[in-house]
Scaffold this motif. Structure first.
Motif, PDB file in Angstrom:
ATOM      1  N   CYS A   1      -9.347  -1.999   1.185  1.00  0.00           N
ATOM      2  CA  CYS A   1      -9.185  -2.607  -0.131  1.00  0.00           C
ATOM      3  C   CYS A   1     -10.032  -1.837  -1.136  1.00  0.00           C
TER       4      CYS A   1
ATOM      5  N   CYS B   1      -5.028  -8.090  -0.971  1.00  0.00           N
ATOM      6  CA  CYS B   1      -6.189  -8.272  -0.105  1.00  0.00           C
ATOM      7  C   CYS B   1      -6.390  -9.764   0.153  1.00  0.00           C
TER       8      CYS B   1
ATOM      9  N   HIS C   1      -2.444  -4.215  -4.371  1.00  0.00           N
ATOM     10  CA  HIS C   1      -2.386  -2.765  -4.191  1.00  0.00           C
ATOM     11  C   HIS C   1      -0.938  -2.329  -4.157  1.00  0.00           C
TER      12      HIS C   1
ATOM     13  N   SER D   1      -5.092   0.221  -6.626  1.00  0.00           N
ATOM     14  CA  SER D   1      -5.107  -1.115  -7.179  1.00  0.00           C
ATOM     15  C   SER D   1      -4.055  -1.216  -8.277  1.00  0.00           C
TER      16      SER D   1
END
Ligand SMILES: [Zn+2]
Length: 103
Positions: free
Chosen positions: A6, A31, A38, A100
């Protein structure tokens, strides 16, 4: 080649989570610890495409009767290509990289 972590909290994603995301049209993953979403990078799409197609093309080429020394039945070629394709897709989480969604 290690599994993606992550971006927000360094949580190691599970192989199953990455595989599922890749096999369902590069679906974004989230996550479980911090909730960061993501998305898969473009280079990952290229790596996955190369990883899954290039070996299959080479295998198919070398199993063609004109190239291969022994004649191979078509059914054996088909089965070996399917098994190889399944095996190669199992490796895709190792080359997958995510960013991200916020960045
Ligand atoms: Zn996280």
């Amino acid at each position: 080649m290690i599994l993606q972590k992550c971006v927000g909290c360094d949580y190691h994603f599970k192989w199953r989570t990455l595989y599922k995301g890749l096999m369902i049209g590069y679906k974004p993953i989230q996550c479980h610890r911090c909730g960061t979403k993501h998305k898969v990078t473009f280079s990952t799409r290229l790596r996955v495409a190369c990883l899954t197609t290039v070996p299959l093309i080479l295998l198919a080429y070398f199993m063609v009767p004109e190239v291969f020394i022994m004649s191979v039945p078509f059914s054996l070629i088909s089965i070996s290509l399917v098994i190889t394709a399944i095996f190669l897709t199992l490796l895709t989480p190792l080359v997958a990289r995510y960013n991200s969604c916020d960045s």
